[in-house]
Design an enzyme around this catalytic site. Structure first.
Site: not given
Ligand code: NAD
Length: 500
Positions: A185, A260, A294, A394
């Site tokens: 997804k 992650e 991130c 963050e």
């Molecule tokens: P998010 O957590 O809102 O969404 C990430 C993914 O999870 C999306 O595909 C979203 O549709 C899905 N999602 C949302 N709610 C969900 C639920 N209840 N159950 C299952 N899936 C769900 O994050 P974002 O805003 O898309 O991305 C930003 C975040 O990602 C930041 O916190 C960033 O630090 C993190 N990030 C971490 C890394 C790493 O390697 N550690 C890399 C990139 C981004």
């Protein structure tokens, strides 16, 4: 640059080797964050689409078994083919990530190159020696023990919007190399390059059901992947808040899990650092990808004696950054969405209210043509303290905070004063000091005299609330493998001991 269609063709979900619309026929519109233009439509899936994709992966892993049972050479050959196609379609994939996410085109091209090499790396790694053999206690007669790796089974994978193609490939390449079946997804707001990637899977003939794509919201599709009893493993990249909810759902059938998550990483700069180098890397640390990284070096922690000179130069450099449509290759593109831009602006307001000193930026660009997109000026806050929200949380945008220290111990204390533990860096010409400090930083990814370089060979992941497990490197492959020990009695027959 080649000309590509301004609007992508609707394809839907890719399930069991076929493109199909979402069950209820719903579609989601996708917009360019620089211009607000409609750039494509994708499936808006429901729980039943997610279930169908899981069922396809389950059938492929447990019944047809074509991918799982293929030998490692056949799997490696297929992944090499995928890699070559990714490389051949480099310009199109980069274009899609730029119009979808907003990032500068050259950064998107770099992401595609990294994705290409990631596939190559895991195609090679799956052929490398693995497992092991042990000399064991032979109290039961002559025994031999050895260890093999096997695929985990049905792996669900969920990724965010900041590196739409690359975050996916970091998961797909090792999972497929290991012989798993996958339900994937992407972020529902940046799905376009992933649709193209699954087209490539189709073109090279990946067996049906091996890799399935479902596009939809986290609340519907993501949550179903996390709670399904038919999913053996879930790996997630995204926010810590969602990571926690995934961990809870995964507990029901004790799925294997990889997380992650977010970060708030320290960038420690000593007064004996190479000044120009430290400035250059600090800029890259926070303003690359609009700060939507991130591992961003979002907390600069600098020796007091260097602070004024450093902040002055950083301000000069930040104010000189070009901002614009990613296709024009500016230094910084727009933020990914209105929602994300508002979130960053709220944090900027909080920073002002908390009494941090705004050095530059801190506003949305609203004059033409910026008014069509989500543009924020690079922002620096000075005089920050660990208790401030802008230092603790963050922000995920082009906003950096500055704190000062007087000695090594204070620098380490400030750096570790966070719930996160993803990344961190130290700048100094004193090698012993650099090693001393970096060893004390509670984070999984660290740099000395640089910020952000990432390698397919080196494991990536966080300490503390930044996650569980590692991606990339050998560890990244092991995450998608079960380990089995096989113990053989070389002397069959009665043991003559402990039997009554
Ligand atoms: P998010 O957590 O809102 O969404 C990430 C993914 O999870 C999306 O595909 C979203 O549709 C899905 N999602 C949302 N709610 C969900 C639920 N209840 N159950 C299952 N899936 C769900 O994050 P974002 O805003 O898309 O991305 C930003 C975040 O990602 C930041 O916190 C960033 O630090 C993190 N990030 C971490 C890394 C790493 O390697 N550690 C890399 C990139 C981004």
């Amino acid at each position: 640059m080649q000309n590509f269609a301004t609007k992508t063709e609707f394809k839907g979900n890719y399930i069991d080797g076929r493109w199909q619309p979402a069950h209820f026929g719903d579609r989601r519109q996708v917009y360019n964050p620089a211009t607000g233009d409609l750039i494509g439509e994708v499936a808006e899936s429901s729980v039943s689409d997610a279930r169908e994709a899981i069922a396809a992966a389950k059938k492929s892993f447990y019944q047809t078994r074509e991918w799982r049972d293929s030998d490692t050479q056949a799997r490696a050959d297929m992944i090499y083919k995928i890699a070559e196609k990714v490389n051949e379609n480099r310009e199109e994939l980069a274009y899609l990530d730029t119009i979808d996410n907003g990032k500068p085109l050259r950064e998107a091209q770099g992401d595609v190159d990294d994705a290409y090499h990631c596939f190559l790396y895991y195609a090679g790694l799956i052929k490398a020696p693995s497992g092991g053999s042990y000399g064991v206690n032979d109290g039961f007669g002559k025994m031999h023990s050895y260890m093999v790796h096997e695929p985990v089974g049905v792996c669900a994978q969920i990724v965010p919007w900041n590196y739409p193609l690359l975050m996916g490939v970091w998961k797909l390449a090792p999972a497929l190399a290991a012989g798993n079946s996958v339900v994937f997804k992407p972020s529902e707001i940046t799905p376009l390059s992933t649709v193209r990637l699954f087209d490539i899977f189709d073109e090279v003939g990946l067996p049906a059901g091996t890799a399935n794509l479902v596009i939809g919201t986290g609340e519907r599709v993501g949550a179903e992947l996390a709670r399904s009893q038919d999913v053996d493993m879930i790996t997630f990249t995204g926010s810590t808040t969602v990571g926690r909810s995934i961990m809870r759902s995964a507990a029901d059938n004790v799925k294997k899990i990889g997380l992650e998550l977010g970060g708030k990483s320290p960038n420690i700069i000593f007064s004996d650092a190479d000044f120009e180098g430290a400035i250059e890397w600090a800029m890259l640390g926070i303003f690359l990808n609009q700060g939507e990284i991130c591992s961003a070096g979002s907390r600069i922690i600098i020796e007091e004696s260097l602070k004024n000179k450093f902040v002055l130069k950083l301000k000069e450099r930040a104010e000189a950054l070009t901002i614009g449509n990613g296709l024009d290759n500016p230094d910084m593109g727009p933020l990914v969405s209105r929602h994300q831009m508002r979130r960053v602006l709220e944090y900027i307001q909080i920073g002002k209210d908390e009494g941090a000193k705004l050095v530059c930026g801190g506003y949305q660009l609203t004059n033409t043509p910026y008014d069509l997109g989500n543009f924020i000026a690079p922002t620096i806050f000075d005089d920050c303290t660990s208790s401030m929200k802008i230092v603790k949380e963050e922000i995920f945008g082009p906003v950096v905070t500055i704190q000062t220290f007087r000695n090594e111990q204070e620098a380490i204390k400030l750096a570790n004063d966070t719930q996160y533990g993803l990344a961190g860096a130290v700048f100094t010409k004193d090698g012993a000091k650099a090693l001393r400090v970096i060893k004390e930083i509670r984070a999984g990814i660290t740099w000395i005299n640089c910020y952000n370089p990432t390698f397919n060979e080196a494991p990536w992941g966080g300490y503390k609330m930044s996650g569980i497990g590692r991606e990339l490197g050998e560890d990244g492959l092991l995450e998608y493998q079960e380990t089995k020990q096989i113990n053989i009695n070389l002397n069959p027959g009665p043991v003559g001991w402990y039997i009554h």
